[in-house]
Design a protein around this motif. Structure first.
Motif, PDB file in Angstrom:
ATOM      1  N   LEU A  44     -29.061 -29.164  42.032  1.00 20.82           N
ATOM      2  CA  LEU A  44     -27.951 -28.741  42.873  1.00 20.82           C
ATOM      3  C   LEU A  44     -28.309 -28.828  44.358  1.00 20.82           C
ATOM      4  O   LEU A  44     -27.573 -29.419  45.146  1.00 20.82           O
ATOM      5  N   LEU A  45     -29.438 -28.257  44.751  1.00 17.45           N
ATOM      6  CA  LEU A  45     -29.820 -28.218  46.162  1.00 17.45           C
ATOM      7  C   LEU A  45     -30.406 -29.532  46.664  1.00 17.45           C
ATOM      8  O   LEU A  45     -30.302 -29.845  47.853  1.00 17.45           O
ATOM      9  N   GLY A  46     -31.023 -30.290  45.771  1.00 18.17           N
ATOM     10  CA  GLY A  46     -31.665 -31.529  46.191  1.00 18.17           C
ATOM     11  C   GLY A  46     -30.772 -32.750  46.122  1.00 18.17           C
ATOM     12  O   GLY A  46     -30.945 -33.697  46.893  1.00 18.17           O
ATOM     13  N   ASP A  47     -29.784 -32.729  45.217  1.00 14.44           N
ATOM     14  CA  ASP A  47     -28.940 -33.910  45.012  1.00 14.44           C
ATOM     15  C   ASP A  47     -27.455 -33.643  45.248  1.00 14.44           C
ATOM     16  O   ASP A  47     -26.823 -34.317  46.064  1.00 14.44           O
ATOM     17  N   GLN A  48     -26.909 -32.695  44.507  1.00 10.09           N
ATOM     18  CA  GLN A  48     -25.463 -32.498  44.499  1.00 10.09           C
ATOM     19  C   GLN A  48     -24.905 -31.962  45.813  1.00 10.09           C
ATOM     20  O   GLN A  48     -23.970 -32.527  46.366  1.00 10.09           O
ATOM     21  N   LEU A  49     -25.433 -30.844  46.293  1.00 10.38           N
ATOM     22  CA  LEU A  49     -24.891 -30.244  47.509  1.00 10.38           C
ATOM     23  C   LEU A  49     -25.031 -31.175  48.717  1.00 10.38           C
ATOM     24  O   LEU A  49     -24.063 -31.339  49.469  1.00 10.38           O
ATOM     25  N   PRO A  50     -26.187 -31.833  48.911  1.00  9.13           N
ATOM     26  CA  PRO A  50     -26.259 -32.783  50.023  1.00  9.13           C
ATOM     27  C   PRO A  50     -25.226 -33.915  49.908  1.00  9.13           C
ATOM     28  O   PRO A  50     -24.643 -34.318  50.917  1.00  9.13           O
ATOM     29  N   ALA A  51     -24.970 -34.386  48.695  1.00 11.58           N
ATOM     30  CA  ALA A  51     -23.971 -35.448  48.506  1.00 11.58           C
ATOM     31  C   ALA A  51     -22.568 -34.945  48.834  1.00 11.58           C
ATOM     32  O   ALA A  51     -21.770 -35.666  49.451  1.00 11.58           O
ATOM     33  N   PHE A  52     -22.250 -33.706  48.451  1.00 11.40           N
ATOM     34  CA  PHE A  52     -20.941 -33.134  48.776  1.00 11.40           C
ATOM     35  C   PHE A  52     -20.786 -32.964  50.286  1.00 11.40           C
ATOM     36  O   PHE A  52     -19.725 -33.246  50.847  1.00 11.40           O
ATOM     37  N   VAL A  53     -21.850 -32.483  50.945  1.00 10.05           N
ATOM     38  CA  VAL A  53     -21.816 -32.306  52.401  1.00 10.05           C
ATOM     39  C   VAL A  53     -21.618 -33.655  53.087  1.00 10.05           C
ATOM     40  O   VAL A  53     -20.784 -33.790  53.989  1.00 10.05           O
ATOM     41  N   ASP A  54     -22.374 -34.656  52.653  1.00 10.05           N
ATOM     42  CA  ASP A  54     -22.219 -35.996  53.229  1.00 10.05           C
ATOM     43  C   ASP A  54     -20.805 -36.521  53.027  1.00 10.05           C
ATOM     44  O   ASP A  54     -20.218 -37.119  53.940  1.00 10.05           O
ATOM     45  N   GLY A  55     -20.240 -36.312  51.852  1.00 14.37           N
ATOM     46  CA  GLY A  55     -18.883 -36.760  51.578  1.00 14.37           C
ATOM     47  C   GLY A  55     -17.863 -36.103  52.491  1.00 14.37           C
ATOM     48  O   GLY A  55     -16.951 -36.763  53.000  1.00 14.37           O
ATOM     49  N   ALA A  56     -18.007 -34.798  52.705  1.00 14.06           N
ATOM     50  CA  ALA A  56     -17.089 -34.088  53.600  1.00 14.06           C
ATOM     51  C   ALA A  56     -17.230 -34.593  55.030  1.00 14.06           C
ATOM     52  O   ALA A  56     -16.238 -34.807  55.730  1.00 14.06           O
ATOM     53  N   LEU A  57     -18.475 -34.808  55.471  1.00 10.11           N
ATOM     54  CA  LEU A  57     -18.696 -35.309  56.827  1.00 10.11           C
ATOM     55  C   LEU A  57     -18.177 -36.734  56.981  1.00 10.11           C
ATOM     56  O   LEU A  57     -17.562 -37.071  58.001  1.00 10.11           O
ATOM     57  N   ASP A  58     -18.395 -37.561  55.979  1.00 10.85           N
ATOM     58  CA  ASP A  58     -17.909 -38.945  56.037  1.00 10.85           C
ATOM     59  C   ASP A  58     -16.384 -38.996  56.100  1.00 10.85           C
ATOM     60  O   ASP A  58     -15.817 -39.885  56.730  1.00 10.85           O
ATOM     61  N   ALA A  59     -15.734 -38.030  55.454  1.00  7.41           N
ATOM     62  CA  ALA A  59     -14.277 -37.978  55.464  1.00  7.41           C
ATOM     63  C   ALA A  59     -13.738 -37.316  56.732  1.00  7.41           C
ATOM     64  O   ALA A  59     -12.534 -37.304  56.959  1.00  7.41           O
ATOM     65  N   GLY A  60     -14.652 -36.768  57.539  1.00  7.11           N
ATOM     66  CA  GLY A  60     -14.242 -36.116  58.782  1.00  7.11           C
ATOM     67  C   GLY A  60     -13.610 -34.759  58.568  1.00  7.11           C
ATOM     68  O   GLY A  60     -12.911 -34.253  59.437  1.00  7.11           O
ATOM     69  N   GLY A  61     -13.857 -34.166  57.429  1.00  4.31           N
ATOM     70  CA  GLY A  61     -13.217 -32.894  57.106  1.00  4.31           C
ATOM     71  C   GLY A  61     -14.160 -31.723  57.115  1.00  4.31           C
ATOM     72  O   GLY A  61     -15.280 -31.788  57.624  1.00  4.31           O
ATOM     73  N   GLU A  62     -13.661 -30.660  56.537  1.00  3.53           N
ATOM     74  CA  GLU A  62     -14.430 -29.446  56.353  1.00  3.53           C
ATOM     75  C   GLU A  62     -14.701 -29.303  54.862  1.00  3.53           C
ATOM     76  O   GLU A  62     -14.249 -30.122  54.065  1.00  3.53           O
ATOM     77  N   MET A  63     -15.422 -28.258  54.499  1.00  2.00           N
ATOM     78  CA  MET A  63     -15.763 -28.081  53.096  1.00  2.00           C
ATOM     79  C   MET A  63     -15.566 -26.620  52.726  1.00  2.00           C
ATOM     80  O   MET A  63     -16.029 -25.731  53.432  1.00  2.00           O
ATOM     81  N   LEU A  64     -14.863 -26.397  51.637  1.00  2.00           N
ATOM     82  CA  LEU A  64     -14.671 -25.055  51.127  1.00  2.00           C
ATOM     83  C   LEU A  64     -15.704 -24.824  50.022  1.00  2.00           C
ATOM     84  O   LEU A  64     -15.722 -25.546  49.030  1.00  2.00           O
ATOM     85  N   LEU A  65     -16.553 -23.835  50.211  1.00  2.00           N
ATOM     86  CA  LEU A  65     -17.592 -23.516  49.241  1.00  2.00           C
ATOM     87  C   LEU A  65     -17.179 -22.238  48.507  1.00  2.00           C
ATOM     88  O   LEU A  65     -16.891 -21.232  49.134  1.00  2.00           O
ATOM     89  N   VAL A  66     -17.151 -22.335  47.191  1.00  2.00           N
ATOM     90  CA  VAL A  66     -16.775 -21.197  46.364  1.00  2.00           C
ATOM     91  C   VAL A  66     -17.939 -20.884  45.440  1.00  2.00           C
ATOM     92  O   VAL A  66     -18.405 -21.768  44.720  1.00  2.00           O
ATOM     93  N   ARG A  67     -18.403 -19.669  45.458  1.00  2.00           N
ATOM     94  CA  ARG A  67     -19.504 -19.264  44.590  1.00  2.00           C
ATOM     95  C   ARG A  67     -18.941 -18.600  43.349  1.00  2.00           C
ATOM     96  O   ARG A  67     -18.149 -17.669  43.437  1.00  2.00           O
ATOM     97  N   ASP A  68     -19.366 -19.099  42.200  1.00  2.00           N
ATOM     98  CA  ASP A  68     -18.967 -18.529  40.926  1.00  2.00           C
ATOM     99  C   ASP A  68     -19.757 -17.242  40.739  1.00  2.00           C
ATOM    100  O   ASP A  68     -20.987 -17.266  40.673  1.00  2.00           O
ATOM    101  N   GLY A  69     -19.076 -16.142  40.639  1.00  2.00           N
ATOM    102  CA  GLY A  69     -19.750 -14.853  40.524  1.00  2.00           C
ATOM    103  C   GLY A  69     -20.554 -14.686  39.259  1.00  2.00           C
ATOM    104  O   GLY A  69     -21.385 -13.807  39.153  1.00  2.00           O
TER     105      GLY A  69
END
Length: 71
Positions: A44-69
């Motif tokens: 999650l921290l090494g692959d997935q989250l960085p890819a999601f962050v890069d995708g949001a930045l590449d799209a010029g947007g923001e990112m909504l992070l939701v933590r599953d309780g």
């Protein structure tokens, strides 16, 4: 949590500097307290989250992070 572009730039830098080997070294700090979850957390921290962050930045947007309780 809503992460703006500025937040995403900081998150990207922090994730890039994070030593994922520490997850295995300090697995007792994980919520479950055992090494069984270390691989998933590293993925999650090494692959997935960085890819999601890069995708949001590449799209010029923001990112909504939701933590599953439950986890």
């Amino acid at each position: 949590m809503l992460a703006s572009k500025a937040d995403l730039d900081r998150i990207r830098a922090e994730l890039a500097a994070f030593d994922t080997d520490r997850i295995h070294d300090d697995y007792e700090l994980l919520p479950s307290g055992d090494d069984d979850d270390a691989e998933e957390v590293e993925w999650l921290l090494g692959d997935q989250l960085p890819a999601f962050v890069d995708g949001a930045l590449d799209a010029g947007g923001e990112m909504l992070l939701v933590r599953d309780g439950g986890r």
